[in-house]
Design a protein around this motif. Structure first.
Motif, PDB file in Angstrom:
ATOM      1  N   PHE A 155      31.967  12.532  87.295  1.00 20.78           N
ATOM      2  CA  PHE A 155      31.328  13.186  86.333  1.00 20.78           C
ATOM      3  C   PHE A 155      30.530  14.524  85.830  1.00 20.78           C
ATOM      4  O   PHE A 155      31.305  15.584  85.498  1.00 20.78           O
ATOM      5  N   HIS A 156      29.758  14.702  87.489  1.00 20.80           N
ATOM      6  CA  HIS A 156      29.444  16.026  87.600  1.00 20.80           C
ATOM      7  C   HIS A 156      30.304  17.170  87.580  1.00 20.80           C
ATOM      8  O   HIS A 156      30.157  17.966  87.292  1.00 20.80           O
ATOM      9  N   ALA A 157      31.371  16.470  88.728  1.00 18.10           N
ATOM     10  CA  ALA A 157      32.115  18.056  89.570  1.00 18.10           C
ATOM     11  C   ALA A 157      33.377  17.964  88.097  1.00 18.10           C
ATOM     12  O   ALA A 157      34.129  18.899  87.608  1.00 18.10           O
ATOM     13  N   ARG A 158      34.071  17.447  86.868  1.00 17.34           N
ATOM     14  CA  ARG A 158      34.852  17.182  86.311  1.00 17.34           C
ATOM     15  C   ARG A 158      34.730  17.965  85.156  1.00 17.34           C
ATOM     16  O   ARG A 158      35.087  18.943  84.597  1.00 17.34           O
ATOM     17  N   SER A 159      33.199  18.426  85.064  1.00 18.08           N
ATOM     18  CA  SER A 159      32.111  19.195  84.066  1.00 18.08           C
ATOM     19  C   SER A 159      31.160  20.057  84.158  1.00 18.08           C
ATOM     20  O   SER A 159      30.242  20.618  83.797  1.00 18.08           O
ATOM     21  N   ILE A 160      31.973  21.201  85.504  1.00 16.22           N
ATOM     22  CA  ILE A 160      30.202  20.839  86.660  1.00 16.22           C
ATOM     23  C   ILE A 160      29.981  22.793  85.340  1.00 16.22           C
ATOM     24  O   ILE A 160      28.875  22.947  86.071  1.00 16.22           O
ATOM     25  N   PHE A 161      30.428  22.982  84.644  1.00 28.05           N
ATOM     26  CA  PHE A 161      29.853  24.160  84.117  1.00 28.05           C
ATOM     27  C   PHE A 161      29.139  23.661  82.649  1.00 28.05           C
ATOM     28  O   PHE A 161      28.420  24.618  82.091  1.00 28.05           O
ATOM     29  N   MET A 162      28.687  22.649  82.376  1.00 30.21           N
ATOM     30  CA  MET A 162      28.089  22.155  81.150  1.00 30.21           C
ATOM     31  C   MET A 162      26.909  21.656  81.685  1.00 30.21           C
ATOM     32  O   MET A 162      26.174  21.192  81.305  1.00 30.21           O
ATOM     33  N   THR A 163      26.442  21.557  83.207  1.00 30.90           N
ATOM     34  CA  THR A 163      25.296  20.931  83.787  1.00 30.90           C
ATOM     35  C   THR A 163      24.356  21.764  83.672  1.00 30.90           C
ATOM     36  O   THR A 163      24.410  23.201  83.634  1.00 30.90           O
ATOM     37  N   ASP A 164      22.257  21.102  84.060  1.00 31.58           N
ATOM     38  CA  ASP A 164      21.715  21.917  84.465  1.00 31.58           C
ATOM     39  C   ASP A 164      21.076  20.777  85.245  1.00 31.58           C
ATOM     40  O   ASP A 164      21.733  20.400  86.296  1.00 31.58           O
ATOM     41  N   GLY A 165      19.879  21.808  85.808  1.00 27.19           N
ATOM     42  CA  GLY A 165      19.280  20.972  87.105  1.00 27.19           C
ATOM     43  C   GLY A 165      18.640  19.580  86.713  1.00 27.19           C
ATOM     44  O   GLY A 165      19.033  19.449  87.786  1.00 27.19           O
ATOM     45  N   GLY A 166      19.165  19.249  85.488  1.00 32.43           N
ATOM     46  CA  GLY A 166      18.827  17.824  85.616  1.00 32.43           C
ATOM     47  C   GLY A 166      19.807  17.207  86.704  1.00 32.43           C
ATOM     48  O   GLY A 166      19.815  15.851  86.839  1.00 32.43           O
ATOM     49  N   ASP A 167      21.236  17.334  85.765  1.00 30.13           N
ATOM     50  CA  ASP A 167      22.832  16.941  86.386  1.00 30.13           C
ATOM     51  C   ASP A 167      22.422  16.904  88.182  1.00 30.13           C
ATOM     52  O   ASP A 167      22.900  16.118  88.570  1.00 30.13           O
ATOM     53  N   ASN A 168      21.727  18.336  88.501  1.00 26.35           N
ATOM     54  CA  ASN A 168      22.083  18.439  90.418  1.00 26.35           C
ATOM     55  C   ASN A 168      20.595  17.206  91.129  1.00 26.35           C
ATOM     56  O   ASN A 168      21.590  16.743  92.038  1.00 26.35           O
ATOM     57  N   LEU A 169      20.023  17.165  90.181  1.00 28.01           N
ATOM     58  CA  LEU A 169      18.912  16.783  90.393  1.00 28.01           C
ATOM     59  C   LEU A 169      19.535  14.565  90.313  1.00 28.01           C
ATOM     60  O   LEU A 169      19.242  14.150  91.865  1.00 28.01           O
ATOM     61  N   ILE A 170      20.123  14.617  89.219  1.00 24.69           N
ATOM     62  CA  ILE A 170      20.478  13.176  89.161  1.00 24.69           C
ATOM     63  C   ILE A 170      22.038  13.077  90.531  1.00 24.69           C
ATOM     64  O   ILE A 170      21.689  11.913  91.591  1.00 24.69           O
ATOM     65  N   LEU A 171      22.270  13.796  90.724  1.00 25.72           N
ATOM     66  CA  LEU A 171      23.278  13.929  91.941  1.00 25.72           C
ATOM     67  C   LEU A 171      23.295  13.641  93.055  1.00 25.72           C
ATOM     68  O   LEU A 171      23.432  12.581  93.454  1.00 25.72           O
ATOM     69  N   LEU A 172      21.855  14.445  93.305  1.00 20.95           N
ATOM     70  CA  LEU A 172      21.349  14.619  94.594  1.00 20.95           C
ATOM     71  C   LEU A 172      20.694  12.649  94.721  1.00 20.95           C
ATOM     72  O   LEU A 172      20.995  12.849  96.363  1.00 20.95           O
ATOM     73  N   MET A 173      20.058  12.664  94.615  1.00 18.72           N
ATOM     74  CA  MET A 173      19.467  11.506  93.996  1.00 18.72           C
ATOM     75  C   MET A 173      19.911  10.320  93.960  1.00 18.72           C
ATOM     76  O   MET A 173      19.964   8.945  94.926  1.00 18.72           O
ATOM     77  N   ALA A 174      21.488  10.558  93.794  1.00 10.64           N
ATOM     78  CA  ALA A 174      22.290   9.515  94.025  1.00 10.64           C
ATOM     79  C   ALA A 174      22.982   9.330  94.955  1.00 10.64           C
ATOM     80  O   ALA A 174      22.799   8.156  95.553  1.00 10.64           O
ATOM     81  N   LEU A 175      22.905   9.799  96.036  1.00 13.36           N
ATOM     82  CA  LEU A 175      23.622  10.069  97.068  1.00 13.36           C
ATOM     83  C   LEU A 175      22.355  10.030  97.798  1.00 13.36           C
ATOM     84  O   LEU A 175      22.916   9.003  98.632  1.00 13.36           O
ATOM     85  N   TYR A 176      20.850  10.100  98.152  1.00 15.88           N
ATOM     86  CA  TYR A 176      20.173   9.769  98.209  1.00 15.88           C
ATOM     87  C   TYR A 176      19.565   8.261  98.962  1.00 15.88           C
ATOM     88  O   TYR A 176      19.695   7.975  99.359  1.00 15.88           O
ATOM     89  N   LEU A 177      19.592   7.447  97.699  1.00 15.68           N
ATOM     90  CA  LEU A 177      19.450   6.166  97.090  1.00 15.68           C
ATOM     91  C   LEU A 177      20.068   4.930  98.283  1.00 15.68           C
ATOM     92  O   LEU A 177      20.636   3.742  97.927  1.00 15.68           O
TER      93      LEU A 177
END
Length: 393
Positions: A148-170
Motif C-alpha cells: 500500500f505504501h508503494a502503490r501511492s507513494i506520492f501521497m505518503t508522509d513521515g508516518g507512513d515511512n515509519l510504519i513501513l520501517l517498523m513493520a519490517l523490523y517487527l
C-alpha cells in the motif's frame, strides 16, 4: 700498598629490572576485563529475549493504527490505491522499474482483485494486532504495508515511512509472546499438560531445539536494537535540522508551521494557538527528552498540523524504551483500581503471577521442574531469570 683498594666488578644485583611482572599483571587484568565484557554482551544477546512486552506494544500499536487507517480511508480507497486512482497501475509500474519497489496491488487491474486485497489488508492488520499466528502474520503485515505504501507513494508522509520501517523490523522480533492470542494458546497448552513429564528427546533433537531457541533470541534482540536505534536516529536528525536554522533558535518556527495551509486541518484552532507567541516560543525551546513532553508534542502535531498517522506512529515507537517491569506493573495497577471500584477480580492463582514479568529463558533450562510447578506459581520464577518461554511466538 695496604691502603690501596682492589677494584671490584660492578654488582648486577643493584641494577633495576624493568617491571615485567607488573606489566604482565596489568595486561592480564585488562584482558580478563575485556573477555568479561564480551561475555556479558554475548549473554545479553543470546541468553533471553529482551523487551518482550515492548515488542508486543509495538505490535498492538502499529496493527491498530494501520487498521484504523485502512477503515478511515475505506470510502476513498479507489482514488488512493485502486484502479480508479489518478496514479494508475501503469504509472506505478514505470516508477517501480526505476526504484525497485513492488506492490501486490498492481498484479491485476480488476476491481474485484483490489477489493479482495483491501479486505485481506484489513483482516491481516486485525490479526497482527491480536497476535494470532504472529510469526506468519507479521510477514503478511509487512507485505501489506509495503504494497500500500508503494502503490501511492506520492501521497505518503513521515508516518507512513515509519510504519513501513517498523513493520519490517517487527518481522524479526518475537512480538507475539505477550498480550496475544498466541500467548493465551501457549498458556492453555501448558495448563493442559500439567505435571506430565517432558517426553525424552534425542541428543540431536535437543541440540536442534537449543539452536532454534538461540537463533530466535538473537534475531529478536537485534530487531529490538534496530528499532530503538531507528527512533534515536529519527529524533537526532530532527534535532539537527532544527538547530541549523534561526527560526527554532528564535522561537518562531511553530508560528510559521501553524500558518501553512497544507498543515491546517482546523485553521481556526491554528490561528487561536498562534495568538500566544510566548507559549509558542517556550514550546520551541523545550527539547528535554522527557516522555510526557514527547507525547504532548506528538499530540499537538496530530491535532494542529493534521498528521495523526505520523504522531501515532511516533507515540507507539517511544514505547520501545519502557522496560518490561513497567508493562508488568500495569495489570497490578489495573487490579488495584478495579478493587477500589468494586469490579470482580480474577482467580487468585492467575493474579499471583501476572504482576511480575513472565519467564523468558530457554526451554531446556527449566525442564521438568517447570512442568511440576503449579500454574499460579510458575510466573513468579522471574527471580531466577532462567525459566522457560515456549519457542513459538
Amino acid at each position: 700498598m695496604g691502603s690501596e683498594q682492589i677494584p671490584q666488578p660492578p654488582s648486577t644485583a643493584a641494577a633495576p629490572h624493568p617491571p615485567v611482572a607488573q606489566e604482565t599483571s596489568v595486561t592480564g587484568t585488562a584482558h580478563r576485563w575485556l573477555l568479561d565484557r564480551i561475555g556479558a554482551l554475548w549473554a545479553l544477546l543470546t541468553d533471553r529475549p529482551v523487551s518482550l512486552y515492548a515488542a508486543s506494544v509495538l505490535r498492538i500499536g502499529y496493527g491498530l493504527l494501520y487498521l484504523v487507517f485502512l477503515l478511515r480511508e475505506f470510502p476513498h480507497r479507489d482514488e488512493i490505491w485502486g484502479p480508479g486512482s489518478p496514479w494508475t497501475p501503469a504509472l506505478a509500474q514505470q516508477l517501480f522499474d526505476q526504484t525497485g519497489w513492488n506492490s501486490i496491488l498492481i498484479l491485476s487491474d480488476s476491481r474485484a482483485y483490489f477489493e479482495l486485497c483491501y479486505v485481506m489488508a484489513v483482516v491481516t492488520s486485525a490479526l497482527f494486532m491480536l497476535g494470532w499466528r504472529t510469526r506468519a502474520v507479521s510477514l503478511l503485515f509487512a507485505v501489506v504495508v509495503a504494497s500500500f505504501h508503494a502503490r501511492s507513494i506520492f501521497m505518503t508522509d513521515g508516518g507512513d515511512n515509519l510504519i513501513l520501517l517498523m513493520a519490517l523490523y517487527l518481522v524479526l522480533t518475537a512480538c507475539g509472546r505477550r498480550w496475544s492470542l498466541d500467548a493465551r494458546r501457549n498458556r492453555l497448552k501448558a495448563a493442559r499438560a500439567g505435571a506430565a513429564p517432558e517426553p525424552a528427546r534425542s541428543l540431536f533433537a535437543r541440540q536442534l531445539r537449543y539452536a532454534r531457541t538461540t537463533l530466535t533470541t538473537v534475531v529478536h534482540n537485534c530487531g529490538m536494537l534496530v528499532i530503538a536505534a531507528q527512533v534515536c536516529f529519527l529524533y537526532g536528525s530532527a534535532g539537527l535540522y532544527k538547530i541549523q536554522g534561526p527560526t527554532w533558535g528564535g522561537g518562531t518556527a511553530l508560528h510559521y508551521a501553524l500558518n501553512l495551509e497544507l498543515f491546517q486541518p482546523w485553521p481556526a484552532l491554528s490561528h487561536l494557538v498562534d495568538q500566544y507567541p510566548m507559549v509558542i516560543a517556550i514550546a520551541g525551546y523545550v527539547t528535554a527528552p522527557v516522555l510526557t513532553v514527547l507525547l504532548g508534542m506528538h499530540f499537538g502535531i496530530a491535532v494542529l498540523l493534521g498528521l495523526p498517522l505520523f504522531s501515532g506512529a511516533m507515540i507507539v515507537a517511544d514505547a520501545v524504551f519502557l522496560p518490561d517491569r513497567f508493562y508488568a506493573f500495569l495489570p497490578r495497577l489495573w487490579r488495584r483500581a478495579a478493587r477500589r471500584a468494586g469490579v470482580r477480580q480474577p482467580a487468585p492463582g492467575r493474579a499471583a503471577g501476572s504482576a511480575s514479568v513472565p519467564p523468558q529463558g530457554r526451554p531446556d533450562e527449566a525442564g521438568s521442574k517447570r512442568r511440576a510447578t503449579p500454574a499460579g506459581q510458575r510466573d513468579t520464577s522471574l527471580a531466577t531469570g532462567r525459566a522457560s518461554d515456549p519457542a513459538a511466538p
